[in-house]
Design a protein around this motif. Sequence first.
Motif, PDB file in Angstrom:
ATOM      1  N   UNK A 136       0.825  -1.201   0.000  1.00  0.00           N
ATOM      2  CA  UNK A 136       0.000   0.000   0.000  1.00  0.00           C
ATOM      3  C   UNK A 136       0.865   1.260   0.000  1.00  0.00           C
ATOM      4  N   UNK A 137       1.934   1.233   0.810  1.00  0.00           N
ATOM      5  CA  UNK A 137       2.850   2.380   0.852  1.00  0.00           C
ATOM      6  C   UNK A 137       3.580   2.531  -0.489  1.00  0.00           C
ATOM      7  N   UNK A 138       3.938   1.410  -1.105  1.00  0.00           N
ATOM      8  CA  UNK A 138       4.610   1.465  -2.403  1.00  0.00           C
ATOM      9  C   UNK A 138       3.713   2.086  -3.470  1.00  0.00           C
ATOM     10  N   UNK A 139       2.448   1.767  -3.446  1.00  0.00           N
ATOM     11  CA  UNK A 139       1.513   2.350  -4.415  1.00  0.00           C
ATOM     12  C   UNK A 139       1.547   3.868  -4.326  1.00  0.00           C
ATOM     13  N   UNK A 140       1.640   4.381  -3.085  1.00  0.00           N
ATOM     14  CA  UNK A 140       1.685   5.821  -2.898  1.00  0.00           C
ATOM     15  C   UNK A 140       3.028   6.399  -3.322  1.00  0.00           C
ATOM     16  N   UNK A 141       4.115   5.726  -2.962  1.00  0.00           N
ATOM     17  CA  UNK A 141       5.447   6.246  -3.260  1.00  0.00           C
ATOM     18  C   UNK A 141       5.756   6.209  -4.756  1.00  0.00           C
ATOM     19  N   UNK A 142       5.294   5.171  -5.449  1.00  0.00           N
ATOM     20  CA  UNK A 142       5.509   5.090  -6.892  1.00  0.00           C
ATOM     21  C   UNK A 142       4.533   5.978  -7.664  1.00  0.00           C
ATOM     22  N   UNK A 143       3.361   6.199  -7.091  1.00  0.00           N
ATOM     23  CA  UNK A 143       2.361   6.982  -7.802  1.00  0.00           C
ATOM     24  C   UNK A 143       1.960   6.313  -9.104  1.00  0.00           C
ATOM     25  N   UNK A 144       1.955   7.075 -10.190  1.00  0.00           N
ATOM     26  CA  UNK A 144       1.523   6.564 -11.491  1.00  0.00           C
ATOM     27  C   UNK A 144       2.458   5.487 -12.038  1.00  0.00           C
ATOM     28  N   UNK A 145       3.644   5.364 -11.454  1.00  0.00           N
ATOM     29  CA  UNK A 145       4.612   4.382 -11.951  1.00  0.00           C
ATOM     30  C   UNK A 145       4.481   3.018 -11.268  1.00  0.00           C
ATOM     31  N   UNK A 146       3.525   2.879 -10.349  1.00  0.00           N
ATOM     32  CA  UNK A 146       3.406   1.617  -9.616  1.00  0.00           C
ATOM     33  C   UNK A 146       3.122   0.444 -10.548  1.00  0.00           C
ATOM     34  N   UNK A 147       2.143   0.583 -11.425  1.00  0.00           N
ATOM     35  CA  UNK A 147       1.775  -0.524 -12.314  1.00  0.00           C
ATOM     36  C   UNK A 147       2.955  -0.938 -13.187  1.00  0.00           C
ATOM     37  N   UNK A 148       3.741   0.028 -13.642  1.00  0.00           N
ATOM     38  CA  UNK A 148       4.887  -0.278 -14.483  1.00  0.00           C
ATOM     39  C   UNK A 148       6.019  -0.976 -13.758  1.00  0.00           C
ATOM     40  N   UNK A 149       5.983  -0.940 -12.414  1.00  0.00           N
ATOM     41  CA  UNK A 149       7.015  -1.592 -11.607  1.00  0.00           C
ATOM     42  C   UNK A 149       6.477  -2.792 -10.824  1.00  0.00           C
ATOM     43  N   UNK A 150       5.213  -3.132 -11.057  1.00  0.00           N
ATOM     44  CA  UNK A 150       4.552  -4.168 -10.263  1.00  0.00           C
ATOM     45  C   UNK A 150       5.224  -5.528 -10.399  1.00  0.00           C
ATOM     46  N   UNK A 151       5.641  -5.882 -11.604  1.00  0.00           N
ATOM     47  CA  UNK A 151       6.293  -7.168 -11.820  1.00  0.00           C
ATOM     48  C   UNK A 151       7.585  -7.274 -11.010  1.00  0.00           C
ATOM     49  N   UNK A 152       8.382  -6.199 -11.018  1.00  0.00           N
ATOM     50  CA  UNK A 152       9.637  -6.203 -10.273  1.00  0.00           C
ATOM     51  C   UNK A 152       9.381  -6.232  -8.778  1.00  0.00           C
ATOM     52  N   UNK A 153       8.352  -5.516  -8.320  1.00  0.00           N
ATOM     53  CA  UNK A 153       8.004  -5.536  -6.890  1.00  0.00           C
ATOM     54  C   UNK A 153       7.643  -6.949  -6.462  1.00  0.00           C
ATOM     55  N   UNK A 154       6.840  -7.624  -7.259  1.00  0.00           N
ATOM     56  CA  UNK A 154       6.448  -8.997  -6.945  1.00  0.00           C
ATOM     57  C   UNK A 154       7.670  -9.911  -6.916  1.00  0.00           C
ATOM     58  N   UNK A 155       8.585  -9.710  -7.849  1.00  0.00           N
ATOM     59  CA  UNK A 155       9.781 -10.554  -7.888  1.00  0.00           C
ATOM     60  C   UNK A 155      10.637 -10.349  -6.637  1.00  0.00           C
ATOM     61  N   UNK A 156      10.775  -9.102  -6.197  1.00  0.00           N
ATOM     62  CA  UNK A 156      11.564  -8.838  -4.995  1.00  0.00           C
ATOM     63  C   UNK A 156      10.920  -9.481  -3.774  1.00  0.00           C
TER      64      UNK A 156
END
Length: 351
Positions: free
Chosen positions: A190-210
């Motif tokens: 939830x905090x990452x969604x806020x910190x990434x803002x509009x870029x969250x979806x574009x980084x979602x795969x990498x977040x899941x991998x980490x």
Amino acid sequence: MSIGKHTPMNYSEKEHQTAIVECIAPDGLGFGEGGISVKSQIDQGILTPDTPRHIREFLTNNPNAFKQVEVDDDGCGDGRPWTKVIQEYRDENGEKKIQLFGRSKLRAKVFGGGLVVAASMWRAIQGAPQDEQTVGGDRAFMASKLSEAEFSHGAHSDDHAEGENCGCGAIDKYPVITTNAIKYRPQITSALEALYGDEFEGNKSEIEQVFGVYEALAKNNGYFADASGRQSMEQILGSGAVVKELQGHHIEETIIINDVEGTTLDQQLFTEIVKNAGGDHRPRIVQAFSIDVWRGRAIADKVAEIAQEEDTTVDGRRVIRLAYADFLIRTLAVAGTLTAGDLPVYRRTTQ
């Protein structure tokens, strides 16, 4: 936890922008199991009820709150005062020596210092460790590579650590922090969604991998066999890093996330101004956790560069995203391990 969303900007866009500071989580992150708590400090009389207001006034209105860094290495975001600043080196005969510095310079801050951050990023990129791989091995490899690249980094200890501890919670509790990244995964996401803002979806795969790597690490006790604070600090000192020895116990009252390149919070000035703002009803002490996410990006860029040197087939843009996702996840997991989750969070950006 409620964090206001902000769209990240690249550095070229920031050059001629005005920096602003906003309280993006007035009631804190909303998760955590640590003993650092604003409510507890007010209940104990360490803080006065007016201190949070004075903190807000300092961070949002004082033009000297944030300053240019003075050196190109980094340190930990711990808010305690320093007593010593040391650096280990070897003389012309190869004998180990210690150099003492007369003052503490302003430097970028990341939890645990740059070597710990870089090694965590490296493991996130490489994936689940093999049986013989350890934290110490990852850090030794990264220390060597950073030295070759002349990429400096730092850390801190404290004046009362005992046994296997070094006094830096981000290092001493490294295995627990790793486990807590999974324990608090929904809140961290939830905090990452806020910190990434509009870029969250574009980084979602990498977040899941980490997160997947963290799950594997949490099940692999052998990976942490050489992860004690004492061992880690010996390794960090041996790498030539500048290390600050800090004094006393944690009494931080806020978390500052700074995203203005080349600057950092003046933590000493923060303590002096906010404490004195109380007049006759001063708090006993005021401290702030400080995290410079622009430094996290710089470390991510360097670790990704090393990853591409080691394996020319990797996707450079993807490994940068993996490294930065690891930085944010571990930063939030450190906060959830050391604090009770009620420290207000401020963010400094340019618009």
